[in-house]
Design a protein around this motif. Structure first.
Motif, mmCIF file in Angstrom:
data_model
loop_
_atom_site.group_PDB
_atom_site.id
_atom_site.type_symbol
_atom_site.label_atom_id
_atom_site.label_comp_id
_atom_site.label_asym_id
_atom_site.label_seq_id
_atom_site.Cartn_x
_atom_site.Cartn_y
_atom_site.Cartn_z
ATOM 1 N N THR A 1 -16.019 40.245 -13.193
ATOM 2 C CA THR A 1 -16.611 39.802 -11.932
ATOM 3 C C THR A 1 -18.106 40.076 -12.045
ATOM 4 N N ALA A 2 -18.908 39.024 -11.951
ATOM 5 C CA ALA A 2 -20.359 39.166 -12.122
ATOM 6 C C ALA A 2 -21.031 38.721 -10.830
ATOM 7 N N VAL A 3 -21.890 39.567 -10.268
ATOM 8 C CA VAL A 3 -22.538 39.203 -9.004
ATOM 9 C C VAL A 3 -24.053 39.328 -9.127
ATOM 10 N N ASP A 4 -24.726 38.491 -8.363
ATOM 11 C CA ASP A 4 -26.189 38.517 -8.328
ATOM 12 C C ASP A 4 -26.637 37.879 -7.013
ATOM 13 N N VAL A 5 -27.763 38.341 -6.494
ATOM 14 C CA VAL A 5 -28.282 37.774 -5.255
ATOM 15 C C VAL A 5 -28.836 36.367 -5.480
ATOM 16 N N SER A 6 -29.121 36.025 -6.725
ATOM 17 C CA SER A 6 -29.733 34.730 -7.045
ATOM 18 C C SER A 6 -28.674 33.683 -7.356
ATOM 19 N N SER A 7 -28.661 32.611 -6.588
ATOM 20 C CA SER A 7 -27.719 31.523 -6.886
ATOM 21 C C SER A 7 -28.122 30.808 -8.176
ATOM 22 N N VAL A 8 -29.411 30.830 -8.525
ATOM 23 C CA VAL A 8 -29.846 30.237 -9.798
ATOM 24 C C VAL A 8 -29.168 30.970 -10.959
#
Ligand SMILES: C[S@@+](CC[C@H](N)C(=O)[O-])C[C@H]1O[C@@H](n2cnc3c(N)ncnc32)[C@H](O)[C@@H]1O
Length: 208
Positions: free
Chosen positions: A63-70
């Motif tokens: 599961t990989a998360v980031d605030v950037s949709s890019v």
């Protein structure tokens, strides 16, 4: 600063970086994970996705998360291109607002530094709580940055691994610090340039 501002800032950083077909995994991740059996892993602030892709290729469910949709959209496309999309769930997530659901065998937090407000100790405490017993939290921070880094503020002092652990204030009956130190390595930049940098490395085991 709103979550929209955080997304806009980090979307800008990622948009200004060229898309790399096979982003490199972080050295501290590969050396630490080499001895661990594959399981479920959470990558917080996954960025270009080199760690998530490498973990998926090693058999981990990521599961990989980031605030950037890019960043999230690039990683999703690379996972398909590399044939590991069944092993990676990449999601946009602002850790200032909430923490991903689930229990994990490994939580990987590499260079989660931001000029915007972020309760890092709170995020890292949540990460420690999201471990299964026997699971590990790997936090790798800058001790120093390379000349090509997005963040070149000479006034910044990064906390040591011991200070990061102290800020988390974990109960020693449930979590044990396995590793806390500073390590140098030779980093290679986007144009092949090299520099010696220091990483602050913290490895925490959930024992109960
Ligand atoms: C310095 S980069 C490190 C990226 C990657 N982990 C690596 O090692 O290359 C920090 C990452 O954290 C992400 N980030 C910053 N603030 C965040 C937040 N509040 N919630 C989730 N991700 C965030 C940024 O978009 C960026 O991808």
């Amino acid at each position: 600063m709103s979550t929209t501002d955080a997304a806009r800032f980090w979307d800008g950083v990622h948009t200004n970086r060229p898309t790399v077909a096979d982003p490199r995994p972080n050295a501290r991740l590969t050396e630490t994970v080499a001895g661990l059996p594959a399981g479920e892993v959470l990558d917080l602030g996954c960025g270009a996705g080199g760690d998530a892709l490498w973990l998926a290729r090693q058999g981990w469910q990521v599961t990989a998360v980031d605030v950037s949709s890019v960043a999230v959209e690039r990683l999703t496309r690379l996972a398909v291109a590399q044939g590991v999309d069944g092993r990676i769930s990449a999601r946009r997530h602002d850790l200032r607002v909430s923490f991903p659901d689930g229990l994990f065998d490994l939580v990987s937090v590499h260079y989660l530094h931001t000029p915007l407000d972020l309760d890092r100790a709170g995020v890292l405490r949540s990460a420690a709580h999201s471990l299964r017993p026997g699971g590990r939290l790997l936090v790798v921070d800058h001790g120093s940055t390379a000349p090509w880094s997005w963040s070149r503020d000479p006034g910044v002092r990064y906390p040591t691994a011991r200070e990061v652990a102290a800020d988390m204030a974990l109960d020693p009956r449930t979590w044990t610090v396995e590793r806390a130190g500073a390590h140098t390595r030779n980093a290679t930049g986007p144009d092949g340039q090299t520099a010696e940098v220091t990483d602050h490395v913290l490895l925490v085991l959930r024992t109960a």
